[in-house]
Enzyme design. Structure first.
Site, PDB file in Angstrom:
ATOM      1  N   TYR A   1      62.055  79.652  44.966  1.00  0.00           N
ATOM      2  CA  TYR A   1      63.388  79.211  45.408  1.00  0.00           C
ATOM      3  C   TYR A   1      64.452  80.138  44.838  1.00  0.00           C
ATOM      4  CZ  TYR A   1      67.161  75.840  46.445  1.00  0.00           C
ATOM      5  OH  TYR A   1      68.277  75.209  46.938  1.00  0.00           O
TER       6      TYR A   1
ATOM      7  N   PHE B   1      73.409  77.463  50.460  1.00  0.00           N
ATOM      8  CA  PHE B   1      72.671  78.725  50.337  1.00  0.00           C
ATOM      9  C   PHE B   1      71.367  78.389  49.632  1.00  0.00           C
ATOM     10  CE2 PHE B   1      70.901  82.210  48.058  1.00  0.00           C
ATOM     11  CZ  PHE B   1      71.275  83.379  48.702  1.00  0.00           C
ATOM     12  N   GLU B   2      70.275  78.635  50.294  1.00  0.00           N
ATOM     13  CA  GLU B   2      68.990  78.572  49.613  1.00  0.00           C
ATOM     14  C   GLU B   2      67.997  79.459  50.344  1.00  0.00           C
ATOM     15  OE1 GLU B   2      67.796  74.462  49.260  1.00  0.00           O
ATOM     16  OE2 GLU B   2      67.446  74.217  51.405  1.00  0.00           O
ATOM     17  N   ILE B   3      67.228  80.177  49.569  1.00  0.00           N
ATOM     18  CA  ILE B   3      66.135  80.982  50.087  1.00  0.00           C
ATOM     19  C   ILE B   3      64.872  80.388  49.486  1.00  0.00           C
ATOM     20  CG2 ILE B   3      65.091  83.269  50.215  1.00  0.00           C
ATOM     21  CD1 ILE B   3      67.926  84.440  49.863  1.00  0.00           C
TER      22      ILE B   3
END
Length: 393
Positions: free
Chosen positions: A225, A290-292
């Site tokens: 994450y 926002f998250e990857i």
């Protein structure tokens, strides 16, 4: 009649104290009486020169061209939950991310909506990118309020939340969105063969050129994450979230990772009022606009069991449990904290907060500025706790 010397001295002292108070009140640097104690932070690491992350990095090449036969892209997508009426804001966010990153790597965009996308939305979003674009309809069973939610209790709960001035409390679509982002999005058939995603929302900004494949970075460096901004939540919106989590942990202590971020989740030194009002949870969370992430984590048994427990408890509707605290608690408990990465080199803004690194690759934001809103918003920054308990990796 002459005034006794002790009285004169006392009067002079009182006058000096009063003058000092007035000077503090009017001075441009703020006041001792009104200055919030949470405005005095450790030095923001974004003020220091920022480069690319350590580890293996993959650069753009002809294998990232649109339609490349031997594509270097891995099974990942840019992902957005967006309404037709949010088109202009979505186009702005797309242009920023295409300009700073995706025009080099051409990862597909996948858009989700609970109603069909308009032809205008499809036409104009396709015009912004050379990458593949997909438009998906959310199944009703993933979006609608579950059958076990008591309607009367829901409406009464909304009234209580409104009295506590909880934003969006009366918007059923907001509750549905939080639930979908928490435990439904990765179950959509369109993502069945996709592992990684980068969540993008309308009206966000990206400021820095990123010259490596962030999805390959996640994969090759064993990251689960990635985040940019780390905040405190409103305790009144999640009053029972931590108690429900504790109930779950009592049944499944085996899910807690030996290198968890438990201290970050339960810290009560920096914002003790928050930890108290949230019944033991610091309210620190990754700001998930926002998250990857690696969807294999959400698909794991630990997370699925946790989400199902929360879902049955009803807090997505009886309170305003957001996907940000739900995701963050799960990551903080069930994942190795070393697999959670701060993308300090990705300049980002979602009003009113920024991640703005000190890098020649960035333009359009002020280095090290956390917010351009009211000064009190600086106290919402929970990054110092993450750095304290976990680090900056």
């Amino acid at each position: 009649m002459a005034i006794a010397r002790p009285v004169r001295a006392l009067a002079l002292a009182a006058a000096l104290v009063w003058c000092f108070f007035i000077w503090q009140l009017l001075s441009p640097s703020g006041t001792a009486m009104t200055k919030d104690k949470y405005l005095s932070f450790e030095r923001d690491p974004n003020l220091d020169p920022t480069g690319e992350p350590e580890g293996k990095l993959v650069r753009a090449s002809e294998d990232y061209a649109p339609g490349a036969t031997n594509s270097a892209r891995i099974n990942a997508t840019l992902l957005a939950l967006v309404r037709n009426e949010e088109l202009e804001g979505m186009l702005q966010a797309m242009r920023d991310l295409e300009r700073t990153w995706n025009h080099k790597f051409n990862y597909p965009w996948t858009f989700f909506n609970d109603v069909p996308f308009s032809e205008e939305f499809k036409k104009r979003t396709r015009a912004v990118t050379k990458a593949e674009v997909r438009y998906e309809l959310i199944p009703k069973e993933h979006w609608e309020m579950p059958s076990w939610i008591n309607q009367d209790l829901y409406h009464e709960s909304v009234k209580i939340l409104e009295e506590k001035k909880i934003q969006y409390a009366d918007k059923i679509s907001y509750h549905q969105m939080c639930r979908w982002n928490s435990g439904m999005f990765y179950k959509h058939p369109a993502l069945a063969n996709t592992q990684y995603y980068w969540r993008v929302e309308p009206n966000v900004h990206f400021f820095c050129d990123v010259d490596y494949d962030v999805f390959r970075y996640m994969h090759d460096n064993n990251k689960t994450y990635g985040f940019t901004i780390n905040l405190y939540d409103a305790p009144a919106s999640i009053t029972t979230l931590w108690p429900e989590t504790e109930k779950f942990l009592a049944e499944h202590p085996e899910y807690v990772h030996e290198n968890s971020a438990m201290n970050w989740l339960t810290d009560k030194t920096r914002r003790p009022d928050h930890t108290k009002d949230a019944n033991g949870y610091s309210t620190c969370h990754f700001w998930s606009n926002f998250e990857i992430g690696d969807m294999n984590f959400w698909r794991s048994k630990a997370y699925e069991d946790y989400f199902n427990h929360l879902d049955r408890a009803g807090g997505f509707f009886y309170e305003r449990w957001g996907d940000a605290p739900v995701h963050s608690i799960a990551l903080g408990l069930f994942e190795d904290s070393s697999k959670i990465h701060w993308f300090r080199d990705i300049g980002y803004q979602h009003i009113p907060f920024f991640n703005c690194p000190n890098s020649p690759k960035c333009k359009g934001c002020v280095t090290g500025r956390f917010t351009d809103g009211e000064a009190w918003l600086n106290r919402e920054d929970c990054r110092p706790n993450w750095f304290k308990y976990v680090g900056m990796g």
